[in-house]
Design a protein around this motif. Structure first.
Motif, mmCIF file in Angstrom:
data_model
loop_
_atom_site.group_PDB
_atom_site.id
_atom_site.type_symbol
_atom_site.label_atom_id
_atom_site.label_comp_id
_atom_site.label_asym_id
_atom_site.label_seq_id
_atom_site.Cartn_x
_atom_site.Cartn_y
_atom_site.Cartn_z
ATOM 1 N N ASP A 67 26.530 52.157 38.927
ATOM 2 C CA ASP A 67 26.905 51.241 39.958
ATOM 3 C C ASP A 67 28.189 50.309 39.270
ATOM 4 O OD1 ASP A 67 26.585 51.827 42.539
ATOM 5 O OD2 ASP A 67 25.124 50.301 42.774
ATOM 6 N N SER A 68 29.190 51.241 38.863
ATOM 7 C CA SER A 68 29.941 50.410 38.336
ATOM 8 C C SER A 68 31.414 50.574 38.553
ATOM 9 C CB SER A 68 29.970 50.332 36.693
ATOM 10 O OG SER A 68 30.766 49.636 36.183
ATOM 11 N N LEU A 69 32.692 50.084 38.050
ATOM 12 C CA LEU A 69 33.980 50.363 38.160
ATOM 13 C C LEU A 69 34.405 50.810 36.970
ATOM 14 C CD1 LEU A 69 36.667 50.402 39.770
ATOM 15 C CD2 LEU A 69 36.789 47.867 39.223
ATOM 16 N N MET A 110 37.390 52.131 34.221
ATOM 17 C CA MET A 110 38.849 52.171 34.288
ATOM 18 C C MET A 110 39.424 53.113 33.314
ATOM 19 S SD MET A 110 40.008 48.988 36.344
ATOM 20 C CE MET A 110 41.439 49.176 35.654
ATOM 21 N N TYR A 124 40.378 55.456 43.301
ATOM 22 C CA TYR A 124 41.414 54.642 43.815
ATOM 23 C C TYR A 124 42.514 54.428 42.789
ATOM 24 C CZ TYR A 124 39.974 49.983 42.276
ATOM 25 O OH TYR A 124 39.453 48.586 41.896
ATOM 26 N N LEU A 174 40.410 48.824 49.097
ATOM 27 C CA LEU A 174 39.558 47.485 49.178
ATOM 28 C C LEU A 174 39.703 47.096 50.507
ATOM 29 C CD1 LEU A 174 40.402 45.896 45.784
ATOM 30 C CD2 LEU A 174 38.977 47.757 46.683
ATOM 31 N N LEU A 210 36.619 48.421 51.918
ATOM 32 C CA LEU A 210 35.466 48.116 51.152
ATOM 33 C C LEU A 210 34.875 46.547 51.819
ATOM 34 C CD1 LEU A 210 33.704 49.029 48.803
ATOM 35 C CD2 LEU A 210 35.089 47.134 47.527
ATOM 36 N N ARG A 211 35.762 45.851 52.002
ATOM 37 C CA ARG A 211 35.531 44.473 52.692
ATOM 38 C C ARG A 211 35.038 44.552 54.315
ATOM 39 N NH1 ARG A 211 36.695 39.160 52.615
ATOM 40 N NH2 ARG A 211 37.320 38.049 54.414
ATOM 41 N N LYS A 212 35.695 45.475 54.795
ATOM 42 C CA LYS A 212 35.197 45.750 56.267
ATOM 43 C C LYS A 212 33.757 46.471 56.323
ATOM 44 C CE LYS A 212 39.611 45.512 58.587
ATOM 45 N NZ LYS A 212 40.852 46.349 59.281
ATOM 46 N N VAL A 262 29.590 49.918 48.865
ATOM 47 C CA VAL A 262 29.832 49.645 47.169
ATOM 48 C C VAL A 262 28.931 50.641 46.570
ATOM 49 C CG1 VAL A 262 29.479 48.118 45.343
ATOM 50 C CG2 VAL A 262 30.297 47.045 47.413
ATOM 51 N N GLY A 263 29.947 51.371 45.618
ATOM 52 C CA GLY A 263 29.143 52.389 44.858
ATOM 53 C C GLY A 263 29.929 52.585 43.688
ATOM 54 N N PRO A 264 29.761 53.693 42.956
ATOM 55 C CA PRO A 264 30.762 53.777 41.807
ATOM 56 C C PRO A 264 31.996 53.905 42.031
ATOM 57 C CG PRO A 264 29.009 55.633 42.043
ATOM 58 C CD PRO A 264 28.628 54.588 42.923
ATOM 59 N N MET A 265 32.871 53.644 41.132
ATOM 60 C CA MET A 265 34.642 53.700 41.651
ATOM 61 C C MET A 265 35.095 54.033 40.367
ATOM 62 S SD MET A 265 35.417 50.998 44.398
ATOM 63 C CE MET A 265 34.281 50.374 45.468
ATOM 64 N N CYS A 274 39.212 53.515 38.929
ATOM 65 C CA CYS A 274 40.395 52.851 39.325
ATOM 66 C C CYS A 274 41.333 53.588 38.483
ATOM 67 C CB CYS A 274 40.789 51.416 38.855
ATOM 68 S SG CYS A 274 41.941 50.678 39.214
ATOM 69 N N MET A 320 29.733 42.941 33.466
ATOM 70 C CA MET A 320 30.869 43.813 32.851
ATOM 71 C C MET A 320 31.762 42.668 32.231
ATOM 72 S SD MET A 320 33.140 46.537 34.556
ATOM 73 C CE MET A 320 34.061 47.492 33.779
ATOM 74 N N PRO A 331 31.389 43.957 38.676
ATOM 75 C CA PRO A 331 32.723 44.605 38.654
ATOM 76 C C PRO A 331 33.278 44.863 40.032
ATOM 77 C CG PRO A 331 30.650 46.249 38.191
ATOM 78 C CD PRO A 331 30.065 44.587 38.102
ATOM 79 N N PHE A 332 32.427 44.435 41.040
ATOM 80 C CA PHE A 332 32.962 44.676 42.410
ATOM 81 C C PHE A 332 33.266 43.235 42.784
ATOM 82 C CE2 PHE A 332 30.065 48.164 41.776
ATOM 83 C CZ PHE A 332 30.940 49.114 41.941
ATOM 84 N N ARG A 365 35.865 40.513 43.716
ATOM 85 C CA ARG A 365 37.261 40.418 43.919
ATOM 86 C C ARG A 365 38.132 39.420 43.245
ATOM 87 N NH1 ARG A 365 38.600 39.020 49.890
ATOM 88 N NH2 ARG A 365 37.209 37.238 49.204
ATOM 89 N N GLY A 404 42.470 38.216 53.640
ATOM 90 C CA GLY A 404 41.437 39.028 53.151
ATOM 91 C C GLY A 404 41.675 40.588 53.034
ATOM 92 N N CYS A 458 43.160 39.395 46.740
ATOM 93 C CA CYS A 458 42.204 39.694 47.554
ATOM 94 C C CYS A 458 41.897 41.293 47.351
ATOM 95 C CB CYS A 458 42.255 39.179 48.958
ATOM 96 S SG CYS A 458 43.462 40.339 49.959
ATOM 97 N N LEU A 459 42.768 41.961 46.990
ATOM 98 C CA LEU A 459 42.852 43.482 46.929
ATOM 99 C C LEU A 459 42.537 44.069 45.647
ATOM 100 C CD1 LEU A 459 45.251 44.679 49.735
ATOM 101 C CD2 LEU A 459 42.841 44.116 50.139
ATOM 102 N N PRO A 491 37.759 44.049 37.156
ATOM 103 C CA PRO A 491 37.984 44.657 35.886
ATOM 104 C C PRO A 491 39.348 45.116 35.748
ATOM 105 C CG PRO A 491 35.993 45.435 36.968
ATOM 106 C CD PRO A 491 36.491 44.549 38.023
ATOM 107 N N GLN A 492 40.008 45.110 36.771
ATOM 108 C CA GLN A 492 41.588 45.308 36.861
ATOM 109 C C GLN A 492 42.093 44.442 36.381
ATOM 110 O OE1 GLN A 492 41.397 46.596 41.617
ATOM 111 N NE2 GLN A 492 43.404 47.145 40.585
#
Lengths: 282, 159
Positions: free
Chosen positions: A3-5, A7, A27, A34, A37-39, A44-47, A49, B1, B18-19, B21, B40, B59-60, B64-65
């Motif tokens: 469950d991570s992001l 890169m 993505y 995003l 995701l917010r809505k 949330v799951g593995p992503m 970028c 992370m 990692p999630f 924002r 947002g 916000c987007l 990690p970015q």
């Protein structure tokens, strides 16, 4: 740990991640994902970028075509001499895409894969007959953009496959490069209708070649050879455009939604075609 | 992370989800509350920051970015004793009403000034088209950015 992001810094690293976490959401700029995701539309799951993969950020002149990496941001396209010289319609569409910040984040590949009927880069890419390069860790294929996009948010992209780049043949001989978007406000608006045209007009005002596409008037961008052939070989005139408009009404399939009614979209789609009369005396 | 980046000129290392924002990392983990969250969802520009010199919406973006990047927030462009010319111009021209959009406006203005050798009022309006001011004080905001542009250009010419 899954469950991570992730890169990845290269395509090689990306294939390793995909092999390891096959169901990861991929993505690029994140300007669309995003928000979802917010809505809560996406959990949330593995992503993964893609923004650190430099291989996806090149623009190359390849003689009779131009290659644009899928990870090239909209602002980098606006800054590119190669694109400004060869594809003014793409520049015009991206100038009114989102906002300066969104253009700094969003990528051309993301705009294509998101496959929104209102995607601003799509009408130009349809008339430019763009080919898409799709890769998995061990295969590669090419598809024309109109075959790749199947419907709103739906593409031919397979599991483990990513869009790596866009190949656009140089559109020789067109002397009119037209794009117009109608929205509720100038910045950040989702288009109600957009229209893109490439025309070759002779000195006598005869349409020698034409390519037209409309955005936001159907499940995908609509290009119509029927409308195009009505104009080709004829002198550009109000009468001709009126006749073509009747055909436009038959080929587009707009819907009613919160932004506009289907009726309004039909009227606007035709009116945007009529704008071409402004080029008559140029 | 673990995430490591340069924030307003100083190196920062954080251990974050990692999630998370970027806006939340800035405001909660780093207590930099100058950057505001409006909508947002990328429509208002209140959360604008610079990442490697490009204006982006915090916000987007996910934490990690930021790794390996150079980040500038409103806190990093001037100090209480010596404001940035854009901040001075906003005060001089009365370009601040409720103030909520101001940090984002100033960060976008900074991006504009740094990337344009010439800047007309029309270009300023286009430049801040991604930033909403619900007090609708746009006229004065454009005035302020214009003044800041002229001032910084004059300073550059003196160098």
């Amino acid at each position: 740990m899954k469950d991570s992001l992730f890169m990845p810094h290269s395509l090689k690293e990306l294939w390793e991640v995909i092999e390891h976490v096959p169901d990861a959401l991929i993505y690029a700029g994140g300007t669309d994902l995003l928000v979802k995701l917010r809505k809560g539309i996406i959990k949330v799951g593995p992503m993964v970028c893609l923004e650190k993969i430099e291989e996806l950020k090149v623009i190359e002149d390849r003689g009779d075509k131009v290659f644009i990496g899928a990870g090239v941001s909209h602002s980098d396209i606006l800054r590119s001499d190669i694109i400004n010289t060869n594809f003014p319609v793409l520049i015009r569409a991206i100038e009114v895409l989102g906002s300066p910040q969104i253009r700094n984040m969003g990528t051309i590949g993301g705009n294509i894969v998101t496959a929104s009927p209102a995607g601003d880069t799509l009408p130009p890419l349809y008339v430019l007959e763009a080919q898409l390069e799709l890769h998995t860790s061990n295969s590669k294929r090419q598809l024309p953009i109109d075959q790749f996009i199947k419907g709103p948010g739906k593409t031919q992209l397979k599991n483990g496959e990513i869009l790596t780049g866009i190949l656009i043949p140089k559109a020789y001989g067109f002397n009119i490069h037209h794009f117009e978007k109608v929205g509720k406000r100038k910045a950040l608006s989702i288009s109600i209708v957009s229209f893109c045209a490439l025309l070759r007009l002779s000195a006598e005002g005869v349409v020698e070649d034409a390519r037209f596409s409309w955005g936001s008037v159907g499940p995908t961008v609509i290009r119509s050879h029927d409308v195009e052939s009505l104009l080709i070989g004829n002198r550009l005139s109000i009468e001709m455009l009126n006749r073509a408009s009747e055909q436009v009404k038959k080929v587009i399939r707009p819907i009613d939604d919160i932004r506009a009614s289907a009726w309004y979209r039909k009227e606007v789609a035709c009116n945007l075609l009529m704008r071409l009369i402004n080029y008559k005396d140029e | 992370m673990k995430v490591r980046f340069i924030l307003n000129g100083k190196e920062v290392e954080l251990d974050v989800s990692p999630f998370k924002r970027v806006i939340d990392v800035l405001r909660e983990d780093l207590a930099l509350t100058g950057t505001k969250e409006g909508c947002g969802e990328g429509e208002c520009g209140a959360c604008t920051i610079l990442v490697d010199g490009r204006s982006k919406l915090s916000c987007l973006m996910l934490a990690p970015q930021l790794d390996g990047r150079e980040v500038t927030t409103i806190e990093g462009i001037g100090s209480e004793d010596s404001l940035h010319p854009i901040q001075e111009a906003f005060i001089e021209k009365g370009a601040i009403q409720c103030g909520f959009c101001t940090p984002g406006m100033i960060m976008e203005a900074l991006y504009l000034l740094k990337n344009n050798p010439e800047l007309t009022r029309d270009e300023i309006r286009k430049g801040i088209s991604g930033n909403l001011c619900r007090c609708t004080g746009y006229q004065k905001i454009v005035d302020a950015i214009e003044v800041a542009f002229i001032k910084t250009k004059r300073q550059d010419n003196l160098k």
